[in-house]
Each structure stands twice: as C-alpha cells, then as structure tokens.
Write an enzyme that holds these catalytic residues in place. Structure first.
Site, PDB file in Angstrom:
ATOM      1  N   ARG A  51       0.790  -1.229   0.000  1.00 23.87           N
ATOM      2  CA  ARG A  51       0.000   0.000   0.000  1.00 23.87           C
ATOM      3  C   ARG A  51       0.818   1.272   0.000  1.00 23.87           C
ATOM      4  NH1 ARG A  51      -2.883  -3.726   1.630  1.00 23.87           N
ATOM      5  NH2 ARG A  51      -1.006  -4.212   2.745  1.00 23.87           N
ATOM      6  N   LYS A 111      25.359  -5.547  -4.376  1.00 18.43           N
ATOM      7  CA  LYS A 111      26.788  -5.558  -4.747  1.00 18.43           C
ATOM      8  C   LYS A 111      27.614  -4.858  -3.673  1.00 18.43           C
ATOM      9  CE  LYS A 111      25.682  -4.975  -9.663  1.00 18.43           C
ATOM     10  NZ  LYS A 111      25.769  -3.959 -10.721  1.00 18.43           N
ATOM     11  N   ARG A 136      11.806   3.603   2.697  1.00 15.45           N
ATOM     12  CA  ARG A 136      11.412   2.688   3.782  1.00 15.45           C
ATOM     13  C   ARG A 136      12.625   1.836   4.144  1.00 15.45           C
ATOM     14  NH1 ARG A 136       6.132  -1.050   4.281  1.00 15.45           N
ATOM     15  NH2 ARG A 136       5.361   1.003   4.849  1.00 15.45           N
ATOM     16  N   HIS A 150       6.278   6.146  11.144  1.00 14.74           N
ATOM     17  CA  HIS A 150       5.624   5.947   9.852  1.00 14.74           C
ATOM     18  C   HIS A 150       4.707   7.166   9.681  1.00 14.74           C
ATOM     19  CE1 HIS A 150       4.057   4.180   6.368  1.00 14.74           C
ATOM     20  NE2 HIS A 150       3.757   2.966   6.788  1.00 14.74           N
TER      21      HIS A 150
END
Ligand code: NCD
Length: 309
Positions: free
Chosen positions: A57, A86, A107, A135
């Site tokens: 979402r 890498k 995030r 958040h």
C-alpha cells in the site's frame, strides 16, 4: 511560501496541529479538484522510491498519488534487485536517487534511516516507515481518515489494538493524536504492551489507559484501530506463537461496538479482522487505504510547490 515547500517529512513529531490541519485541507482540495486540474499539481516532477522492506500500500499509494498529480515515479521496490546487493552503501544509493528525482520516499528497517538519508539527499526525503517507531505518512492518513469520517478528532475515544510493542504505525499515530484532546485505550497481550520509554513524552500530553481485555472497553470506543502482530520483528518465533491470534474482530465482537464506531487497520491484515466484517458499515480500512493516496498526493503537492496548490 508554504511551510512544507522542499521540506523533509521524517517524523510525525515535527508536525503540530496547524501543520496537520494544513495537510488535511490540502487533501480535501485534492479530492475535490477536477482530475485535469489535479494533474497540474506536480506535472513534470519525479518521485523516487527506495524500499528496503516489503510494502504494498505505501509504495503503491505513493505511486498512485504521484500519477494523480501529474508526476511520474521510479525506484527500487525490492533492494535485492539493486546494487545494494553488490555492496553499495545506503548513502550512495540515496545520492544517486536524488539525482534522478525531485522528492524521495524511503522505507528501511532501521530507526534513524530517513534522518540519515535527509542529510545526504539534495532533494526532500519522505519517511515511508523506519524501524519500529516512525511511519509519519501512515499517521497522517489515519488522522485524516478519522477526521473525514467522524467529522472531528477532539473528544473521541480511540482504542488501539494488537501489537503495540513492534507496530510503528502505533507510535506515529499516538504522536499525532497528542495534538488532539482524545482518550486512548491501548489494548494488547501483556508481552506486546507499548514500549514505555517510547511513549514517555507523549504520556504527558495524551490521556491513555492500558488493558489486555478488549471486551472491557469495546462498547465505549468511537474508533477501533487494529494492528497486525509483527512476526518479522520478533527476536524469537516461539514468542510470536504465544501471542498469535490474540484478538480477532468478528461479527460477535462487532455487535458490542457502538453503532457509529469505525474499525481501522493500516493493513496488511492477517487474521485479526475476519473478512465477514468487511461488508459492515463499521469497516473503514479500505477507505483508509484510499485516503492514503489522497493524503500523500496533498503532501507531494505541498512539498513540490512553493506557494502550495
Ligand atoms: C504498516 C507498516 O509497514 O508498518 N504497513 C503499512 O504501511 N500500511 C503496518 C504493518 O506492516 O503491519
């Protein structure tokens, strides 16, 4: 100049009531604008996203939001397919992304990752979830949902149910609610109680009580905010098994709720709300997800336009 122009959104703690209300007004405007006018808000701008943890979402709502205001999105939805594998550092990945975008969405599993990225990036950073504490855009979406549906936030009784120990949406929502005159009930199994050190400050501003028994308080609540038990954040799976399925909102429990109470959930849902609840008028979690697109579109519009929109 509007307060959000070119600013990072790292923590809900940085947003006072006036700033939240500015975002809510901008969200109302986004919803009411004609789609053609809406597409002028961020025309020609690019959103870059970096997701170091799974998301459905949040990432899709940012992409949908950016498209709705006329911009484009590019990014990495799964770092296992990027140069991080890498050995590229977060700092270099962010630096590169800020070359290709006008605003970045990040995030990451670590607390502090967004603040770190903001120091490196030449473009504004929006925290789309960091660690177990922050958040901010989810909290904005949650507060807007309450305000839009209940027509107010002040004076409400809000129950937050489930994993209060690891659920970052809970901490951001509590910080956001600290701007309002609300009564909060925290309902969780004993091992998943709120981390008291993380709410030490907010306790001074927010009237809240804690219980393990949802049935004790369910009939008083105006908002029932349900959360998922965050299996991936448990240090020991045995501990997860002990609390799994602690609360399930089904039609039986729904009967005990006020008729005009609303049920919210940041999603994803596992088994904590039965699917039979979805069709009831109290179920607002899908509408909440829809508001996620509009609140994020409003935020992008404010960050990208000097004089707002
Ligand atoms: C939440 C998260 O990532 O913290 N999801 C979301 O953004 N809607 C909640 C969760 O994962 O349970």
């Amino acid at each position: 100049m509007n307060d959000f122009f070119q600013k990072d959104i790292i923590s809900i703690r940085d947003l006072d009531k006036q700033k939240l209300e500015t975002i809510f007004k901008a969200t109302d405007k986004v919803i009411n604008l004609d789609p053609n006018q809406r597409r002028e808000i961020a025309r020609g701008k690019t959103l870059g996203y970096l997701f170091f943890e799974p998301s459905t979402r949040t990432r899709l709502s940012f992409e949908a939001a950016m498209a709705s205001v006329g911009g484009t999105s590019l990014g990495i939805a799964d770092v296992t397919s990027s140069s991080t594998q890498k050995g590229e550092s977060l700092a270099d990945t962010v630096k590169i992304m800020s070359i290709y975008s006008d605003v970045l969405v990040l995030r990451h599993s670590l607390d502090g990752s967004s603040r770190f990225a903001a120091e490196i990036s030449s473009e504004p950073i929006i925290n789309a979830g960091s660690g177990t504490e922050e958040h901010p855009t989810q909290a904005i979406q949650d507060l807007y949902t309450i305000k839009n549906i209940k027509k107010k936030i002040d004076g409400l009784k809000i129950g937050i149910v489930g994993d209060l120990k690891y659920g970052r949406t809970v901490y951001s929502l509590l910080q956001g609610l600290g701007n309002y005159d609300v009564n909060v009930s925290l309902i969780s199994p004993e091992p998943l109680k709120i981390r008291s050190d993380s709410v030490y400050e907010i306790k001074k501003r927010l009237d809240f009580s804690e219980t393990t028994n949802l049935e004790d308080v369910i009939d008083e609540l105006d908002v029932v905010y349900v959360t998922r038990i965050q299996k991936e954040r448990f240090p020991d799976e045995e501990e997860y098994i002990k609390v799994k399925g602690s609360y399930v909102i089904g039609l039986d429990l729904l009967k005990k709720m006020k008729d005009d109470a609303i049920i919210m959930h940041p999603l994803p849902r596992l088994d904590e709300i039965s699917t039979e609840v979805d069709k009831t008028p109290q179920a607002k979690y899908f509408q909440q997800a829809k508001f996620g697109k509009y609140t994020r579109a409003a935020l992008l519009g404010l960050i990208l336009n000097e004089n707002g929109f």
